[in-house]
Design a protein around this motif. Structure first.
Motif, PDB file in Angstrom:
ATOM      1  N   ARG A   1       0.833  -1.205   0.000  1.00  0.00           N
ATOM      2  CA  ARG A   1       0.000   0.000   0.000  1.00  0.00           C
ATOM      3  C   ARG A   1       0.867   1.255   0.000  1.00  0.00           C
ATOM      4  O   ARG A   1       0.582   2.226  -0.711  1.00  0.00           O
ATOM      5  CB  ARG A   1      -0.917   0.003   1.222  1.00  0.00           C
ATOM      6  N   GLU A   2       1.943   1.258   0.785  1.00  0.00           N
ATOM      7  CA  GLU A   2       2.838   2.414   0.835  1.00  0.00           C
ATOM      8  C   GLU A   2       3.578   2.589  -0.486  1.00  0.00           C
ATOM      9  O   GLU A   2       3.770   3.711  -0.947  1.00  0.00           O
ATOM     10  CB  GLU A   2       3.832   2.259   1.988  1.00  0.00           C
ATOM     11  N   ILE A   3       3.983   1.492  -1.088  1.00  0.00           N
ATOM     12  CA  ILE A   3       4.665   1.569  -2.388  1.00  0.00           C
ATOM     13  C   ILE A   3       3.715   2.149  -3.440  1.00  0.00           C
ATOM     14  O   ILE A   3       4.101   3.024  -4.221  1.00  0.00           O
ATOM     15  CB  ILE A   3       5.192   0.180  -2.809  1.00  0.00           C
ATOM     16  N   THR A   4       2.464   1.698  -3.433  1.00  0.00           N
ATOM     17  CA  THR A   4       1.466   2.209  -4.374  1.00  0.00           C
ATOM     18  C   THR A   4       1.228   3.701  -4.150  1.00  0.00           C
ATOM     19  O   THR A   4       1.162   4.479  -5.101  1.00  0.00           O
ATOM     20  CB  THR A   4       0.140   1.431  -4.224  1.00  0.00           C
ATOM     21  N   GLU A   5       1.113   4.085  -2.879  1.00  0.00           N
ATOM     22  CA  GLU A   5       0.897   5.497  -2.574  1.00  0.00           C
ATOM     23  C   GLU A   5       2.091   6.341  -3.003  1.00  0.00           C
ATOM     24  O   GLU A   5       1.930   7.428  -3.575  1.00  0.00           O
ATOM     25  CB  GLU A   5       0.630   5.711  -1.081  1.00  0.00           C
ATOM     26  N   LEU A   6       3.285   5.840  -2.774  1.00  0.00           N
ATOM     27  CA  LEU A   6       4.490   6.571  -3.165  1.00  0.00           C
ATOM     28  C   LEU A   6       4.550   6.735  -4.689  1.00  0.00           C
ATOM     29  O   LEU A   6       4.883   7.821  -5.183  1.00  0.00           O
ATOM     30  CB  LEU A   6       5.736   5.855  -2.650  1.00  0.00           C
ATOM     31  N   GLN A   7       4.211   5.697  -5.419  1.00  0.00           N
ATOM     32  CA  GLN A   7       4.200   5.792  -6.884  1.00  0.00           C
ATOM     33  C   GLN A   7       3.175   6.822  -7.357  1.00  0.00           C
ATOM     34  O   GLN A   7       3.449   7.621  -8.252  1.00  0.00           O
ATOM     35  CB  GLN A   7       3.908   4.424  -7.496  1.00  0.00           C
ATOM     36  N   ARG A   8       1.994   6.808  -6.739  1.00  0.00           N
ATOM     37  CA  ARG A   8       0.952   7.761  -7.113  1.00  0.00           C
ATOM     38  C   ARG A   8       1.383   9.188  -6.782  1.00  0.00           C
ATOM     39  O   ARG A   8       1.199  10.112  -7.573  1.00  0.00           O
ATOM     40  CB  ARG A   8      -0.350   7.417  -6.400  1.00  0.00           C
ATOM     41  N   LEU A   9       2.014   9.360  -5.624  1.00  0.00           N
ATOM     42  CA  LEU A   9       2.494  10.693  -5.240  1.00  0.00           C
ATOM     43  C   LEU A   9       3.591  11.187  -6.171  1.00  0.00           C
ATOM     44  O   LEU A   9       3.641  12.376  -6.513  1.00  0.00           O
ATOM     45  CB  LEU A   9       2.985  10.679  -3.792  1.00  0.00           C
ATOM     46  N   CYS A  10       4.468  10.298  -6.590  1.00  0.00           N
ATOM     47  CA  CYS A  10       5.528  10.687  -7.539  1.00  0.00           C
ATOM     48  C   CYS A  10       4.927  11.115  -8.870  1.00  0.00           C
ATOM     49  O   CYS A  10       5.404  12.069  -9.496  1.00  0.00           O
ATOM     50  CB  CYS A  10       6.525   9.551  -7.720  1.00  0.00           C
ATOM     51  N   ARG A  11       3.878  10.422  -9.295  1.00  0.00           N
ATOM     52  CA  ARG A  11       3.202  10.805 -10.538  1.00  0.00           C
ATOM     53  C   ARG A  11       2.550  12.179 -10.374  1.00  0.00           C
ATOM     54  O   ARG A  11       2.636  13.027 -11.252  1.00  0.00           O
ATOM     55  CB  ARG A  11       2.149   9.772 -10.921  1.00  0.00           C
ATOM     56  N   ARG A  12       1.911  12.392  -9.231  1.00  0.00           N
ATOM     57  CA  ARG A  12       1.301  13.694  -8.963  1.00  0.00           C
ATOM     58  C   ARG A  12       2.357  14.796  -8.958  1.00  0.00           C
ATOM     59  O   ARG A  12       2.127  15.888  -9.496  1.00  0.00           O
ATOM     60  CB  ARG A  12       0.577  13.681  -7.616  1.00  0.00           C
TER      61      ARG A  12
END
Length: 168
Positions: free
Chosen positions: A76-87
């Motif tokens: 979940r943290e990895i997914t959130e980090l990837q989404r935040l990097c895209r943002r």
């Protein structure tokens, strides 16, 4: 060669420039023509303020996540980090394109004033600068819209998962 050297070497140029800039009506017309780009510049600044606030929030969230996740990372943290990097990427691009739009608006205003005082007609150059401004602004706003869509979709996923856990 400085402007003073140019004016000293061509006394007729200095007189001609003085005659062209002494027209109050011409200056008033240029000020009136530059009002729309100036208001657009203010609007771009306001939108950039919002963009920067979002970019700062995302960057700080990434930093907090990375500090917390130094050792082990949950999926979940990895997914959130990837989404935040895209943002962050989208927000950075939005800010960069909006900054380019603001810079070209400044060029438009400068060219408007210059065009009043020179003989060569530069209307086409002004039109191209205005078109470039609109292109940069549209691109920046599209990136900003994409960033908000990514943010909203991430919240939907997060709140959807939490809502399901509470129901259990």
């Amino acid at each position: 060669m400085t402007l003073l050297d140019l004016l000293a070497s061509a006394p007729n140029l200095a007189t001609d420039l003085l005659e062209r800039t002494s027209s109050t009506l011409r200056v008033q017309e240029m000020v009136r023509l530059s009002l729309a780009p100036a208001f657009l510049l203010a609007a771009i600044g306001a939108v950039m303020n919002v963009m920067m606030s979002r970019l700062i929030w995302v960057a700080e969230r990434i930093e907090r996540l990375e500090m917390r996740m130094e050792e082990d990372r949950s999926p979940r943290e990895i997914t959130e980090l990837q989404r935040l990097c895209r943002r962050r990427r989208l927000a950075q691009r939005a800010v960069m394109f909006s900054t380019a739009a603001a810079l070209t608006i400044c060029v438009v205003v400068a060219l408007l004033f210059i065009s009043a005082f020179i003989t060569p007609k530069i209307g086409s150059l002004i039109a191209l600068a205005w078109i470039a401004t609109m292109g940069f602004l549209i691109t920046g706003l599209v990136h900003f819209a994409m960033e908000t869509i990514v943010a909203a979709s991430g919240q939907r996923i997060f709140f959807g998962k939490n809502a399901n856990k509470e129901d259990d």
